[in-house]
Every structure is written in structure tokens, then in C-alpha cells.
Design a protein around this motif. Sequence first.
Motif, PDB file in Angstrom:
ATOM      1  N   GLY A 175       0.897  -1.262   0.098  1.00  0.00           N
ATOM      2  CA  GLY A 175      -0.010   0.227  -0.150  1.00  0.00           C
ATOM      3  C   GLY A 175       0.810   1.180   0.026  1.00  0.00           C
ATOM      4  N   ALA A 176       2.048   1.163  -0.171  1.00  0.00           N
ATOM      5  CA  ALA A 176       3.066   2.567  -0.243  1.00  0.00           C
ATOM      6  C   ALA A 176       2.874   3.247  -1.404  1.00  0.00           C
ATOM      7  CB  ALA A 176       4.372   2.004  -0.076  1.00  0.00           C
ATOM      8  N   LEU A 177       2.996   4.542  -1.456  1.00  0.00           N
ATOM      9  CA  LEU A 177       2.890   5.212  -2.456  1.00  0.00           C
ATOM     10  C   LEU A 177       4.280   5.916  -2.921  1.00  0.00           C
ATOM     11  CD1 LEU A 177      -0.148   7.522  -1.603  1.00  0.00           C
ATOM     12  CD2 LEU A 177      -0.274   5.509  -3.272  1.00  0.00           C
ATOM     13  N   GLN A 178       5.126   6.069  -1.817  1.00  0.00           N
ATOM     14  CA  GLN A 178       6.402   6.696  -2.156  1.00  0.00           C
ATOM     15  C   GLN A 178       7.654   5.477  -2.404  1.00  0.00           C
ATOM     16  OE1 GLN A 178       4.681   6.884   0.865  1.00  0.00           O
ATOM     17  NE2 GLN A 178       4.435   8.959   1.245  1.00  0.00           N
ATOM     18  N   ILE A 179       7.343   5.247  -3.700  1.00  0.00           N
ATOM     19  CA  ILE A 179       8.270   4.310  -4.347  1.00  0.00           C
ATOM     20  C   ILE A 179       9.143   4.919  -5.282  1.00  0.00           C
ATOM     21  CG2 ILE A 179       8.506   1.805  -5.405  1.00  0.00           C
ATOM     22  CD1 ILE A 179       5.704   1.505  -4.477  1.00  0.00           C
TER      23      ILE A 179
END
Length: 189
Positions: A179-183
Motif C-alpha cells: 500500500g505504499a505510495l512513495q516508491i
Amino acid sequence: MDLKGLFQSWPVYRQLTGDDKLGRGKAAQSKRSLTLTPRTAEVDHVAHSVCPFCAVGCAQKVYVKDEKVVQIEGNPDSPISRGRLCPKGSASKQLVTGPQRLTKVRYRAPYATEWQDLDLETAMDMVADRVLDAREKGWQQFDSDRHTLRRTMGLASLGGATLDNEENYLIKKLFTALGALQIENQARI
């Protein structure tokens, strides 16, 4: 051994009197070199791997005997490197067999002044627990207008240029599934 036998065993004599005028074949061979066998001749199995140093992804053959790495060479079947390795890749055996290799996980607890050794399983469990905890604490199911988000702001990933495409792909999939956005990746910045 007589004097004639001594001269005939001398490599320069064999080079000058034989068919090997450049001294690159039979003339240069000693009795000892005739009995040598390659380190890879009697290995238990060969594992295929990728060089860990840069993002090129040169394929390697890892030769294992008695559960120990005895040789690492370039894989000639690789379309990327065709069996060639740079000096760092050629020396990658030192990563797994060198005396400087760390074999334990070093851990310093919060506010502690001393390091302690942990086994790998305990350390991996600690990392997994912390990832799940950060995911849960930063989880956002809905925004203020009740639009579904299903994301976490508690995790981020910054990949490095030493990872190859496959590793970056798997890291992207893992963090997206969490669920991470900052990749992000260093090579793209």
C-alpha cells in the motif's frame, strides 16, 4: 638423470627443438601442470546467479563443493555478458568466502549503548514486525470525503542503481502490495 635428460626436461630446450616454437603449449608444460585439475572438475553442483555489484546483471556460475563456494565464473550462456565479468565481478567469491564477511546480524536496541548479535531468523522477524507496524500506523482507508484510498503513508522505498531490473520490479510489486505510495529509484532521480 644424465646431462642429456636434464637438458631435454628444460622448457627452453623443448621450445627450440620441438613443434611449439612460441612456447605456449607442450614446451611450457611441467610435470606438475600435467597433473593439475580445475577447481570446478569435482564440484557437487553449480548454482546460477547474478553479479551483485552493478545494475548490468552479468550472469555467474557459482560452483559449490561440500556446501562451500569454491569458484565463481561468468556464465557463457548469458546474453548480457557472454561469460565475461569485470574485475569486481570476478572477485565476487570474496563476498561469500572472505574473512571480513559478517555472519551475524548486529543490533543496537533503542537507547542502548552496546551492540548485540542476533541470529538471522530473529532479525528477519523483527524487520517484518516493524514493516507491518509502520504500515498499520500509517494506513489510510478513506480520505475526508470518504473516497476509498487503501494506502499507507508509513512506508517508502528508495531503490539503488546496484539493483537489476528484476530486483527493482519485485521491490516495486512488494511495496505496492503493502500500500505504499512513495516508491522511487535512485537511477530515475
